[in-house]
Motif scaffolding. Structure first.
Motif, short mmCIF file in Angstrom:
data_model
loop_
_atom_site.label_atom_id
_atom_site.label_comp_id
_atom_site.label_asym_id
_atom_site.label_seq_id
_atom_site.Cartn_x
_atom_site.Cartn_y
_atom_site.Cartn_z
N ASP A 33 -18.22 40.19 19.86
CA ASP A 33 -19.68 40.33 19.80
C ASP A 33 -20.05 41.31 18.68
N TRP A 34 -20.68 40.80 17.63
CA TRP A 34 -21.09 41.64 16.52
C TRP A 34 -22.07 42.73 16.94
N MET A 35 -22.86 42.46 17.96
CA MET A 35 -23.88 43.42 18.36
C MET A 35 -23.27 44.70 18.92
N VAL A 36 -22.09 44.62 19.48
CA VAL A 36 -21.43 45.82 19.97
C VAL A 36 -21.18 46.79 18.82
N LEU B 34 -19.72 46.80 6.04
CA LEU B 34 -18.93 45.90 6.88
C LEU B 34 -18.35 44.70 6.14
N LEU B 35 -19.02 44.23 5.12
CA LEU B 35 -18.57 43.01 4.45
C LEU B 35 -17.72 43.36 3.24
N LYS B 36 -16.58 43.92 3.50
CA LYS B 36 -15.65 44.27 2.43
C LYS B 36 -14.24 43.93 2.88
N TYR B 37 -13.38 43.69 1.93
CA TYR B 37 -12.03 43.23 2.24
C TYR B 37 -11.27 44.23 3.10
N SER B 38 -11.52 45.51 2.87
CA SER B 38 -10.79 46.55 3.61
C SER B 38 -11.40 46.82 4.98
N GLU C 290 -24.15 32.40 15.68
CA GLU C 290 -22.82 32.32 15.06
C GLU C 290 -21.73 32.26 16.13
N ARG C 291 -21.89 33.07 17.15
CA ARG C 291 -20.88 33.10 18.22
C ARG C 291 -20.84 31.78 18.99
N SER D 160 -19.24 34.27 9.48
CA SER D 160 -20.19 34.80 10.47
C SER D 160 -20.79 36.11 10.01
N GLY D 161 -19.94 36.99 9.51
CA GLY D 161 -20.43 38.29 9.04
C GLY D 161 -21.47 38.15 7.94
N TYR D 162 -21.21 37.27 6.98
CA TYR D 162 -22.15 37.07 5.89
C TYR D 162 -23.44 36.41 6.37
#
Length: 260
Positions: A187-190, A172-176, A222-223, A143-145
């Motif tokens: 909700d990604w928008m938050v 945001l798109l990193k393993y850590s 995605e959600r 979803s993030g990607y």
């Protein structure tokens, strides 16, 4: 038993804690008090809902106008859904999903509410949650990607938008980061609209309205896709349907009803 004689329990203008509602469900089921059982389960469904907007609103406030709850109450919700074995099992998938968000210790060993009675999942439900956690983490990452993928050039060529999206991907798109968790329905928008996430030049709030709307549409899609596949992910058989109505907060609301 006294709660059964409390008039306010049968009115929908009073909120009760989950523990009280759960007790009524057990008593009403044991003594075959269908009307009381239906009313109590309606209260539970106002939080453990098969409808995304209803569940989302309850999660934000940890309750509805009918019932308050804690995340650990999801264990009891699963057990009561199994116990009642009615059409109200439509709350089973989301209750199992919420159990996946609990710590490993609580998931395996259960929790003791205020009444001191240990509440724990059946072995098959623990297994379902453990199996589902891998899929939920995968869904969260994908979803993030998908949400933060580069935008089509036909959308916008503003360098600020291009660099803002690149900035968000790197942040945001990193393993850590926060991707490595089961909460794929968050909700990604938050997060994206959090001003603290932006720097002086780049970030979601620096993007043009067209690009912002494109990201919102992606996040909603995605959600919804994850919501629709949730019963399958949690190993629950359901029938699907989509309802649309002016009373809904989104144009198309994905719902699932568990098969008998």
């Amino acid at each position: 038993m006294l709660i059964l004689y409390e008039p306010s329990f049968y009115r929908h203008d009073t909120q009760f804690p989950f523990s009280v509602v759960a007790s009524v469900v057990r008593i009403a089921h044991k003594y075959e008090m269908k009307g009381v059982l239906d009313d109590a389960l309606d209260r539970m469904k106002s939080c453990f809902s098969s409808r995304l907007p209803v569940w989302n609103a309850a999660m934000e406030k940890k309750g509805s106008s009918l019932m308050s709850f804690q995340m650990t109450d999801a264990i009891s919700a699963v057990n009561l859904s199994r116990l009642t074995n009615t059409t109200y099992t439509s709350m089973l998938s989301i209750a199992l999903y919420m159990c996946c968000q609990l710590s490993t210790d609580i998931l395996l060993n259960g929790v003791s509410p205020k009444d001191g009675i240990l509440e724990r999942l059946a072995p098959e439900d623990v297994r379902a949650c453990v199996d589902a956690q891998r899929t939920l983490v995968h869904d969260n990452i994908i979803s993030g990607y998908n949400i933060l993928a580069p935008l089509p050039q036909s959308n916008c060529t503003d360098l600020t938008c291009v660099l803002s999206l690149k900035y968000l991907r790197e942040l945001l798109l990193k393993y850590s980061g926060d991707l490595d968790n089961c909460d794929c329905l968050a909700d990604w928008m938050v997060s994206l609209q959090n001003a603290e996430l932006d720097d002086e030049y780049y970030g979601f709030m620096h993007m043009c309205p067209v690009c912002q709307q494109c990201i919102r549409s992606r996040a909603n899609k995605e959600r919804r896709d994850i919501w629709l596949t949730l019963p399958e992910t949690m190993g629950v058989d359901v029938d699907y349907h989509i309802t649309t109505g002016a009373q809904d907060t989104e144009s198309n609301i994905l719902c699932f009803t568990h098969a008998n």
